[in-house]
Design a protein around this motif. Structure first.
Motif, short mmCIF file in Angstrom:
data_model
loop_
_atom_site.label_atom_id
_atom_site.label_comp_id
_atom_site.label_asym_id
_atom_site.label_seq_id
_atom_site.Cartn_x
_atom_site.Cartn_y
_atom_site.Cartn_z
N HIS A 31 0.85 -1.19 0.00
CA HIS A 31 0.00 0.00 0.00
C HIS A 31 0.89 1.24 0.00
N PHE A 32 0.48 2.25 -0.75
CA PHE A 32 1.17 3.52 -0.68
C PHE A 32 0.21 4.65 -1.00
N GLN A 33 0.61 5.87 -0.67
CA GLN A 33 -0.25 7.03 -0.82
C GLN A 33 0.48 8.08 -1.65
N PRO A 34 0.20 8.12 -2.98
CA PRO A 34 0.91 9.07 -3.84
C PRO A 34 0.58 10.53 -3.56
N ASP A 35 -0.61 10.82 -3.02
CA ASP A 35 -0.92 12.17 -2.55
C ASP A 35 -1.96 12.08 -1.44
N ASP A 36 -2.33 13.22 -0.89
CA ASP A 36 -3.16 13.25 0.32
C ASP A 36 -4.49 12.53 0.21
N GLU A 37 -5.10 12.52 -0.96
CA GLU A 37 -6.44 11.95 -1.07
C GLU A 37 -6.51 10.74 -1.99
N VAL A 38 -5.36 10.13 -2.28
CA VAL A 38 -5.32 8.95 -3.14
C VAL A 38 -4.50 7.86 -2.45
N ASN A 39 -5.05 6.66 -2.41
CA ASN A 39 -4.33 5.49 -1.90
C ASN A 39 -4.24 4.47 -3.03
N THR A 40 -3.12 3.79 -3.11
CA THR A 40 -2.92 2.79 -4.15
C THR A 40 -2.46 1.49 -3.51
N THR A 41 -2.96 0.39 -4.04
CA THR A 41 -2.58 -0.94 -3.59
C THR A 41 -2.07 -1.73 -4.78
N ILE A 42 -0.96 -2.43 -4.59
CA ILE A 42 -0.48 -3.38 -5.61
C ILE A 42 -0.62 -4.78 -5.02
N ASP A 43 -1.38 -5.63 -5.70
CA ASP A 43 -1.48 -7.04 -5.36
C ASP A 43 -0.58 -7.79 -6.32
#
Length: 126
Positions: A31-43
């Motif tokens: 999991h990572f957060q490229p900016d304040d209101e976006v979260n991204t998950t890589i499976d």
């Protein structure tokens, strides 16, 4: 299987959390957060198959993006005989909403994984 053990070590070294592993397959997540209101998950999914005294390793990764959605509600109540009153108190709620999901198709992304896998296998991958 040695190949799947090496795949786990490669993924752990890159900040993935192992979600499931049974010796023949691995599911890892990051999991990572490229900016304040976006979260991204890589499976990241790895499958290992024995072949001719060695192993074949297959990898596939899916990237899912979530955005923060804010909702707010005003508080209201009714009093018998006085009617309805809306108070200025508000309540807000934040939730993550899935906005995108796709298989990662970048060959360089997978090449970096297989190069690292080779390192954990002692340079024996081809």
């Amino acid at each position: 299987m040695k190949a799947c053990d090496a795949a786990q070590m490669a993924l752990l070294s890159q900040g993935y959390r192992i979600e499931a592993s049974d010796g023949l397959s691995v599911h890892a997540q990051k999991h990572f957060q490229p900016d304040d209101e976006v979260n991204t998950t890589i499976d990241f999914y790895v499958t290992c198959k024995e072949q001719d005294g060695g192993a074949m390793v297959f990898a596939n990764a899916v990237e899912t993006t979530y955005e923060l959605k804010k909702t707010s509600n005003a508080t209201g109540f009714s009093v018998a005989g006085a009617g309805s009153i809306t108070m200025p108190w508000s309540k807000s709620a934040d939730s993550l909403v899935k906005v995108a999901g796709q298989t990662i198709a970048d060959g360089k992304f997978y090449q970096r994984f297989f190069d690292l896998l080779s390192t954990y296998l002692g340079g024996k991958a081809r």
